[in-house]
Design an enzyme around this catalytic site. Structure first.
Site, PDB file in Angstrom:
ATOM      1  N   ARG A 173      15.526 -11.829 -27.231  1.00 48.49           N
ATOM      2  CA  ARG A 173      15.003 -11.573 -25.877  1.00 48.49           C
ATOM      3  C   ARG A 173      15.012 -10.072 -25.674  1.00 48.49           C
ATOM      4  NH1 ARG A 173      16.843 -10.729 -20.576  1.00 48.49           N
ATOM      5  NH2 ARG A 173      15.643 -11.795 -18.940  1.00 48.49           N
ATOM      6  N   SER A 241      12.542 -23.168 -19.870  1.00 51.08           N
ATOM      7  CA  SER A 241      13.487 -22.923 -18.769  1.00 51.08           C
ATOM      8  C   SER A 241      13.195 -23.870 -17.619  1.00 51.08           C
ATOM      9  CB  SER A 241      13.301 -21.509 -18.208  1.00 51.08           C
ATOM     10  OG  SER A 241      13.445 -20.575 -19.203  1.00 51.08           O
ATOM     11  N   LYS A 270      18.971 -10.754 -15.500  1.00 49.87           N
ATOM     12  CA  LYS A 270      17.552 -11.093 -15.326  1.00 49.87           C
ATOM     13  C   LYS A 270      17.057 -10.628 -13.962  1.00 49.87           C
ATOM     14  CE  LYS A 270      14.579 -15.092 -15.106  1.00 49.87           C
ATOM     15  NZ  LYS A 270      13.470 -15.384 -15.747  1.00 49.87           N
TER      16      LYS A 270
HETATM   17  C1  LIG Z   1      18.067 -20.785 -23.340  1.00 50.33           C
HETATM   18  C2  LIG Z   1      17.287 -20.041 -22.325  1.00 50.33           C
HETATM   19  N1  LIG Z   1      17.153 -20.566 -21.092  1.00 50.33           N
HETATM   20  C3  LIG Z   1      16.462 -19.895 -20.159  1.00 50.33           C
HETATM   21  C4  LIG Z   1      15.869 -18.677 -20.450  1.00 50.33           C
HETATM   22  C5  LIG Z   1      15.063 -17.924 -19.432  1.00 50.33           C
HETATM   23  O1  LIG Z   1      13.702 -17.887 -19.816  1.00 50.33           O
HETATM   24  P1  LIG Z   1      12.598 -17.356 -18.764  1.00 50.33           P
HETATM   25  O2  LIG Z   1      12.701 -18.220 -17.578  1.00 50.33           O
HETATM   26  O3  LIG Z   1      11.302 -17.300 -19.455  1.00 50.33           O
HETATM   27  O4  LIG Z   1      13.100 -15.917 -18.423  1.00 50.33           O
HETATM   28  P2  LIG Z   1      13.217 -14.668 -19.391  1.00 50.33           P
HETATM   29  O5  LIG Z   1      14.366 -14.911 -20.319  1.00 50.33           O
HETATM   30  O6  LIG Z   1      11.947 -14.560 -20.175  1.00 50.33           O
HETATM   31  O7  LIG Z   1      13.471 -13.510 -18.511  1.00 50.33           O
HETATM   32  C6  LIG Z   1      16.025 -18.167 -21.739  1.00 50.33           C
HETATM   33  N2  LIG Z   1      15.486 -17.004 -22.112  1.00 50.33           N
HETATM   34  N3  LIG Z   1      16.728 -18.869 -22.664  1.00 50.33           N
HETATM   35  C1  LIG Z   2      17.519 -15.056 -19.045  1.00 51.32           C
HETATM   36  C2  LIG Z   2      18.204 -15.757 -17.967  1.00 51.32           C
HETATM   37  N1  LIG Z   2      17.647 -16.841 -17.379  1.00 51.32           N
HETATM   38  C3  LIG Z   2      18.398 -17.352 -16.434  1.00 51.32           C
HETATM   39  S1  LIG Z   2      19.803 -16.485 -16.210  1.00 51.32           S
HETATM   40  C4  LIG Z   2      19.401 -15.417 -17.445  1.00 51.32           C
HETATM   41  C5  LIG Z   2      20.252 -14.281 -17.850  1.00 51.32           C
HETATM   42  C6  LIG Z   2      21.454 -14.699 -18.647  1.00 51.32           C
HETATM   43  O1  LIG Z   2      22.180 -13.575 -19.032  1.00 51.32           O
HETATM   44  P1  LIG Z   2      23.754 -13.437 -18.842  1.00 51.32           P
HETATM   45  O2  LIG Z   2      24.407 -14.304 -19.856  1.00 51.32           O
HETATM   46  O3  LIG Z   2      24.024 -11.982 -19.119  1.00 51.32           O
HETATM   47  O4  LIG Z   2      24.066 -13.803 -17.432  1.00 51.32           O
END
Ligand SMILES: Cc1ncc(COP(=O)(O)OP(=O)(O)O)c(N)n1
Ligand SMILES: Cc1ncsc1CCOP(=O)(O)O
Ligand SMILES: [Mg+2]
Length: 339
Positions: A173, A241, A270
């Site tokens: 990511r 998600s 995020k």
């Molecule tokens: C395992 C997992 N779950 C949720 C997310 C979040 O994806 P998304 O909603 O597309 O948000 P971003 O990560 O792209 O900001 C994830 N990456 N992984």
């Molecule tokens: C990508 C994403 N989607 C929902 S929460 C999140 C951020 C998770 O990062 P962290 O483990 O640092 O809270």
């Protein structure tokens, strides 16, 4: 060592590798009955046999006088408890054998041929990943890269540390870099994860996931629709998600392989964080959704046990890993919190 012995090593390994592939071919053909995998294995076996030939190979064959016969008879290499062990053991035998062929070809100056075997080794890794008996298990820590949240470590460094810490699923990511930079990092992480047998998932960028032959793609609610991604990505793992029950049900009926569930807790990682029912929503998923689920959002050493209590089985983590001085120690601490 006499140079001629290198030919003997290469010959022995070509035979060993071809035999290992044959075992897998038989499992694929007669037990799993999967024609695609059987054909790919057959092609690999032919390429293993045909990619290097030299009259010296057969001339210096000396099976009866091979001291390795007594050595291998004394090992536990063939103590396979079940078919999955048999498959894993044979893939390992194949990959190690090809590596030996590559190295000895290089010593003899056959650099071009050595490269061909390197490519075949990577085909073997790929075949192992896609072997129909090998299913990804979404359990434990799911590591997500996040170099912006680390102090001086790149996404590649983070992935390396995650692999060393025993994490079995890694997601790439990255929100700041150009497509090209992301592609280059993903190429490296793909190579590392293939070698380690780690599942590799790319966030957002389906083109990069396809270009580096990742194992999976993770999409959000605003990305291309899941059905379209499935059309393009074939049998690649697709994670989606979700933030509420309707999204979870839709992901299941549209063919997701797993769902992300969150945010469980608030987090600064995020931007524009969605709202979700948090732990309550996770509980609902654990009781009502049949495909694997991955909890995400603010998961840390001090709250992971609470997530587990509410139905969490697999825990996606960014900042708690990226910000750790040692990912290995952090993973050990997370595991003991889960006990
Ligand atoms: C395992 C997992 N779950 C949720 C997310 C979040 O994806 P998304 O909603 O597309 O948000 P971003 O990560 O792209 O900001 C994830 N990456 N992984
Ligand atoms: C990508 C994403 N989607 C929902 S929460 C999140 C951020 C998770 O990062 P962290 O483990 O640092 O809270
Ligand atoms: Mg996304």
């Amino acid at each position: 060592m006499c140079k001629l012995n290198y030919y003997r090593i290469i010959d022995a390994n070509i035979n060993r590798v071809a035999e290992g592939v044959r075992v897998l071919e038989d499992i694929s053909r007669f037990i799993i009955e999967n024609p695609d995998t059987t054909n790919s294995l057959r092609e690999l076996r032919h390429r293993i046999r045909k990619s290097f030939s030299h009259p010296r190979l057969a001339n210096y064959r000396n099976a009866a006088g091979d001291i390795g016969l007594s050595v291998s008879a004394a090992t536990t290499w063939d103590n396979k408890g079940n078919i999955s062990d048999l498959v894993t053991g044979n893939f390992k035998r194949i990959q190690e054998g090809i590596r030996s062929i590559e190295e000895h070809l290089k010593i003899l100056g056959y650099n071009q041929q050595s490269k061909v075997y390197e490519t075949l080794r990577f085909s073997a890794y790929q075949l192992e990943k896609n072997f129909p008996l090998k299913r990804v298990v979404f359990d434990g820590i799911y590591g997500i890269t996040g170099e912006t949240f680390a102090t001086g470590k790149t996404n590649v460094d983070l992935a390396k540390e995650m692999i060393a810490a025993g994490i079995t699923v890694i997601q790439y990511r990255e929100k700041e870099k150009s497509k090209l930079e992301k592609y280059h990092q993903c190429q490296t992480i793909r190579r590392l994860t293939l070698e380690a047998g780690t599942t590799f998932i790319v966030n957002d960028d389906l083109d990069i996931a396809l270009a580096v032959t990742a194992d999976g793609i993770h999409i959000g609610q605003d990305d291309l629709p899941l059905k379209k991604v499935r059309q393009i990505a074939g049998n690649m793992i697709i994670g989606v998600s979700t933030h509420n029950p309707d999204q979870a049900k839709a992901a299941v009926s549209d063919g997701a392989d797993y769902i992300g569930v969150g945010p469980i807790f608030s987090t600064n990682t995020k931007k524009n964080l969605e709202k979700s029912g948090g732990l309550k929503y996770l509980e609902w998923v654990a009781e009502n959704i049949s495909i694997p689920h991955v909890a995400i959002g603010g998961i840390k050493e001090e709250n992971i046990a609470q997530v587990k209590k509410h139905g969490g089985k697999c825990f996606a983590i960014i900042s708690e890993l990226a910000g750790a001085h040692s990912i290995e120690q952090k993973v050990a601490a997370l595991h003991s919190a889960l006990e």
